[in-house]
Design an enzyme around this catalytic site. Structure first.
Site, PDB file in Angstrom:
ATOM      1  N   SER A 143      42.516  37.890  43.706  1.00  0.00           N
ATOM      2  CA  SER A 143      41.738  38.247  44.887  1.00  0.00           C
ATOM      3  C   SER A 143      41.952  37.225  46.009  1.00  0.00           C
ATOM      4  O   SER A 143      43.085  37.057  46.465  1.00  0.00           O
ATOM      5  CB  SER A 143      40.260  38.378  44.497  1.00  0.00           C
ATOM      6  OG  SER A 143      39.512  38.967  45.524  1.00  0.00           O
ATOM      7  N   ASP A 382      41.539  49.922  45.396  1.00  0.00           N
ATOM      8  CA  ASP A 382      40.747  48.714  45.182  1.00  0.00           C
ATOM      9  C   ASP A 382      39.631  48.664  46.226  1.00  0.00           C
ATOM     10  O   ASP A 382      39.889  48.767  47.415  1.00  0.00           O
ATOM     11  CB  ASP A 382      41.677  47.503  45.332  1.00  0.00           C
ATOM     12  CG  ASP A 382      41.054  46.175  44.960  1.00  0.00           C
ATOM     13  OD1 ASP A 382      39.831  46.015  45.132  1.00  0.00           O
ATOM     14  OD2 ASP A 382      41.802  45.285  44.513  1.00  0.00           O
ATOM     15  N   HIS A 410      39.410  45.999  40.460  1.00  0.00           N
ATOM     16  CA  HIS A 410      39.754  44.724  41.059  1.00  0.00           C
ATOM     17  C   HIS A 410      39.762  43.570  40.059  1.00  0.00           C
ATOM     18  O   HIS A 410      40.472  42.580  40.244  1.00  0.00           O
ATOM     19  CB  HIS A 410      38.767  44.424  42.194  1.00  0.00           C
ATOM     20  CG  HIS A 410      39.099  43.229  43.009  1.00  0.00           C
ATOM     21  ND1 HIS A 410      40.111  43.219  43.944  1.00  0.00           N
ATOM     22  CD2 HIS A 410      38.551  41.983  43.036  1.00  0.00           C
ATOM     23  CE1 HIS A 410      40.167  42.032  44.522  1.00  0.00           C
ATOM     24  NE2 HIS A 410      39.241  41.258  43.985  1.00  0.00           N
TER      25      HIS A 410
END
Length: 432
Positions: A143, A382, A410
């Site tokens: 991320s 996502d 995610h």
């Protein structure tokens, strides 16, 4: 350094000092903490290093026990460094308790302006030669950690052996407004998918938000529970188990009492745990700043852009008969009114939102000429990172290979055991 054992692994604590401002290397210094992990059977082996950059911003590296999640796969061939990025975990902390040591809100905001991906990468480049003897290492970025990895490719590719990115290919040029304008339709799809799976939650969510609109209860932790605060539970829908967790949270919201129907203690406790930013305040304070590159203020982009999507207005929902739409990975001014861990940082957050002069994070020329092997998992639809933005960036980084999948959400690198990391390693090595 202190070393100790868990099942199957040897852990070593490391502490480093780095400049607060890398533009002023002789100035103030802060401390970084990182935990080295190596398989017990390979503790004395000469292994290549992999540094893990956690998502966020503002989250310390995950605290694994033994060889959980992707770590077991990594330890087959790497010595792993779990870095607490500046301001997080056991690194010099930055929160409502410590930031007043800097001075007032202006001084706090100036301090936190040094906590973006560019500084994190410079930190890594100070740490790397101390551990590897100068050899490049592999970066695994989850991320926001992937955002940092792309910055790494832009600023210091000579320090990189390989880059692996999971759910973290950022847009190279989108403004914060454009990021959230792309985000709200994705959030809406996740909410609709949740209600399709759990249609009983449509009525439950409406009854809860009606109660909150009338009473605005204060939780025992000091959180004020408003319709907007309740809507922010939608952030859960971006994880693999998030829809199920949200469903179980909603199912026992009310109990009967002498004064009538009221929110259950269990629901209030679970809400407080789900909503609190006490453990990661920088996530809230700096969230929009990670997108700032054009010298313009972010100016609470998520809140402003939300006004373009009427379905997310709780008052509109209560005035009609439609379902309540939860919000997602969005930070709003009211977070700093209703969360006791954030209230003292409200003025600091306002100054960050109004800040200008943010510098670009990504060098498109260097990325176009990239020679570092890179592979990225892009999770289809996502909720946190826009798929089209990610694929556009993938095309802009020379040699990057993508794995686009809807098998995971995610959090795939954590939820998938070693599968996601194994796939990325195979991609970057041309084994698939």
């Amino acid at each position: 350094m202190t070393s100790y054992r868990q099942p199957g692994v040897v852990l070593t604590d490391h502490r480093f000092t780095v400049p607060l401002d890398h533009g002023d290397p002789s100035g103030e210094r802060i401390e970084l903490y990182a935990r080295e992990v190596v398989a017990g059977a390979h503790a004395d082996a000469d292994l290549p290093w992999l540094v893990y950059l956690e998502g966020g911003p503002g989250s310390g590296a995950r605290r694994f026990v033994g060889q959980q999640a992707w770590l077991g796969r990594a330890l087959k061939e790497f010595r792993v460094l779990l870095l607490d990025q500046r301001g997080t975990g056991l690194s010099t902390p930055a929160n409502r308790q410590t930031l007043p040591l800097r001075g007032g809100p202006r001084e706090q905001a100036d301090y936190l302006a040094h906590f973006r991906a560019d500084s994190i990468v410079r930190d890594c480049e100070i740490i790397r030669p101390q551990l590897t003897g100068g050899a490049p290492w592999t970066v695994l970025g989850q991320s926001f950690g992937g955002f940092c990895a792309v910055r790494y490719l832009s600023a210091a590719p000579e320090g990189l052996r390989t880059v692996l990115i999971t759910g973290g290919l950022p847009s190279l040029d989108a403004t914060a407004d454009e990021v959230y304008r792309a985000a709200y339709p994705r959030i809406a799809r996740k909410v609709e998918a949740h209600y399709a799976r759990y249609p009983q939650d449509i009525g439950r969510a409406r009854r809860i938000v009606e109660h909150l609109a009338e009473h605005s209860p204060v939780l025992p932790t000091g959180h004020t529970l408003t319709p907007e605060v309740f809507q922010s539970l939608g952030i859960m829908l971006g994880g693999g188990d998030g829809s199920h967790e949200l469903h179980y949270l909603l199912e026992d919201a009310f109990v009967p009492s002498p004064g009538g129907r009221t929110l259950s203690d269990a629901f209030q406790e679970n809400m407080a745990a789900a909503l609190s930013y006490a453990g990661r305040p920088l996530y809230a304070v700096l969230h929009e700043a990670i997108y700032a590159q054009d010298k313009q203020p972010t100016d609470w982009a998520a809140e402003r852009v939300r006004g373009e999507f009427a379905r997310f207005d709780a008052a509109n929902t209560l005035a009609g008969d439609g379902p309540l739409y939860f919000t997602g990975e969005t930070i709003h001014p009211w977070h700093f009114e209703h969360d006791p861990a954030l209230r003292p940082l409200r003025e600091t957050a306002e100054l960050i939102a109004a800040r200008t002069g943010w510098t670009p994070l990504y060098d498109t020329g260097r990325l176009a000429a990239n020679e570092v092997p890179v592979a990225a998992a892009v999770y289809h639809d996502d909720m946190y990172v826009d798929t089209e933005h990610s694929l556009r960036t993938a095309r802009a980084i020379r040699g990057l290979r993508t794995w686009v999948t809807d098998e995971y959400e995610h959090d795939g690198v954590r939820a998938g055991g070693g599968h996601v990391l194994d796939r990325l390693l195979a991609l970057v090595r041309d084994e698939v």
